[in-house]
Design a protein around this motif. Structure first.
Motif, PDB file in Angstrom:
ATOM      1  N   VAL A  20       0.680  -1.189   0.261  1.00  0.00           N
ATOM      2  CA  VAL A  20      -0.485   0.052   0.457  1.00  0.00           C
ATOM      3  C   VAL A  20       1.102   1.403  -0.284  1.00  0.00           C
ATOM      4  O   VAL A  20       0.727   2.406  -0.825  1.00  0.00           O
ATOM      5  N   GLY A  21       1.775   1.514   0.804  1.00  0.00           N
ATOM      6  CA  GLY A  21       2.867   2.361   0.807  1.00  0.00           C
ATOM      7  C   GLY A  21       3.877   2.642  -0.613  1.00  0.00           C
ATOM      8  O   GLY A  21       2.896   3.728  -0.971  1.00  0.00           O
ATOM      9  N   PHE A  22       3.902   1.458  -1.858  1.00  0.00           N
ATOM     10  CA  PHE A  22       4.288   1.584  -2.418  1.00  0.00           C
ATOM     11  C   PHE A  22       3.407   1.386  -3.485  1.00  0.00           C
ATOM     12  O   PHE A  22       3.826   3.202  -4.626  1.00  0.00           O
ATOM     13  N   LEU A  23       2.269   1.509  -3.270  1.00  0.00           N
ATOM     14  CA  LEU A  23       1.138   2.330  -4.343  1.00  0.00           C
ATOM     15  C   LEU A  23       1.009   4.114  -4.054  1.00  0.00           C
ATOM     16  O   LEU A  23       0.971   4.305  -5.270  1.00  0.00           O
ATOM     17  N   SER A  24       0.969   4.168  -2.851  1.00  0.00           N
ATOM     18  CA  SER A  24       1.012   5.612  -2.305  1.00  0.00           C
ATOM     19  C   SER A  24       2.312   6.252  -3.521  1.00  0.00           C
ATOM     20  O   SER A  24       1.465   7.284  -4.303  1.00  0.00           O
ATOM     21  N   LEU A  25       3.345   5.598  -3.086  1.00  0.00           N
ATOM     22  CA  LEU A  25       4.634   5.739  -4.123  1.00  0.00           C
ATOM     23  C   LEU A  25       4.287   6.151  -5.942  1.00  0.00           C
ATOM     24  O   LEU A  25       4.197   7.961  -5.942  1.00  0.00           O
ATOM     25  N   LEU A  26       3.694   5.156  -6.471  1.00  0.00           N
ATOM     26  CA  LEU A  26       3.169   5.354  -7.201  1.00  0.00           C
ATOM     27  C   LEU A  26       1.811   6.904  -7.989  1.00  0.00           C
ATOM     28  O   LEU A  26       2.248   6.820  -9.244  1.00  0.00           O
ATOM     29  N   LYS A  27       1.576   7.270  -6.586  1.00  0.00           N
ATOM     30  CA  LYS A  27       0.630   7.573  -6.897  1.00  0.00           C
ATOM     31  C   LYS A  27       1.281   8.846  -6.617  1.00  0.00           C
ATOM     32  O   LYS A  27       0.232  10.222  -6.937  1.00  0.00           O
ATOM     33  N   ASP A  29       2.601  10.309  -3.640  1.00  0.00           N
ATOM     34  CA  ASP A  29       2.954  10.410  -2.098  1.00  0.00           C
ATOM     35  C   ASP A  29       4.486   9.858  -2.009  1.00  0.00           C
ATOM     36  O   ASP A  29       4.475   8.775  -1.597  1.00  0.00           O
ATOM     37  N   PHE A  30       4.574  11.447  -1.809  1.00  0.00           N
ATOM     38  CA  PHE A  30       6.495  10.546  -1.749  1.00  0.00           C
ATOM     39  C   PHE A  30       6.590  10.002   0.672  1.00  0.00           C
ATOM     40  O   PHE A  30       7.365   9.902   1.242  1.00  0.00           O
ATOM     41  N   ASN A  31       5.453  10.487   0.445  1.00  0.00           N
ATOM     42  CA  ASN A  31       4.773   9.814   2.052  1.00  0.00           C
ATOM     43  C   ASN A  31       5.322   8.349   2.216  1.00  0.00           C
ATOM     44  O   ASN A  31       5.532   7.917   3.457  1.00  0.00           O
ATOM     45  N   MET A  32       4.420   7.732   1.402  1.00  0.00           N
ATOM     46  CA  MET A  32       4.533   6.313   0.961  1.00  0.00           C
ATOM     47  C   MET A  32       3.850   5.800   2.887  1.00  0.00           C
ATOM     48  O   MET A  32       3.872   4.742   3.219  1.00  0.00           O
TER      49      MET A  32
END
Length: 136
Positions: A20-27, A29-32
């Motif tokens: 989920v953190g990696f998916l947020s990076l792909l979107k 969001d560098f907070n991951m």
């Protein structure tokens, strides 16, 4: 079996938070920020049942093994999601907005992730065997 259930449960939770953190990076969001639900613990813990399948599948190719794990994980995700929603009234996940969703319970585009998760749990099983952690 109890120790392995706990190991698989925590391993699954950790993988999900990372995913989920990696998916947020792909979107973007560098907070991951990664998250999960404690309801997922027994779902991932039930991967202990894959040990029996793993033993049977050992002679087969990685493609066959991963494909079978993917199907089994989709089935487990579908039925556990149905139980969560229709029996317990909780929604640890809801995929209804995805074009790849099946009744909001599984996402077919997650097949590559489940393929890898099945193989990761297979390697974890082998590690547990070598560490003699299969005895409770």
């Amino acid at each position: 079996m109890g120790k392995r259930f706990i190991i698989y449960g925590f391993a699954g939770l950790c993988m999900e938070v990372f995913f989920v953190g990696f998916l947020s990076l792909l979107k973007g969001d560098f907070n991951m920020v990664g998250h999960t639900s404690i309801w997922m613990f027994p779902v991932y813990g039930s991967a202990v049942l894959l040990e029996y399948v793993h033993e049977y599948l050992r002679p087969f190719s990685i493609i066959v093994r991963g494909g079978i794990y993917t199907l089994l994980i989709f089935m487990a995700e579908f039925f556990s999601g149905w139980i969560f929603q229709n029996v317990l009234g909780v929604y640890p996940w809801d995929y209804t907005g995805s074009p790849f969703s099946v009744y909001g319970l599984i996402r077919l585009d997650y097949a590559p992730a489940w393929f890898l998760v099945g193989l990761i749990f297979e390697k974890l099983h082998d590690r547990l065997i070598s560490a003699e952690l299969l005895r409770d």
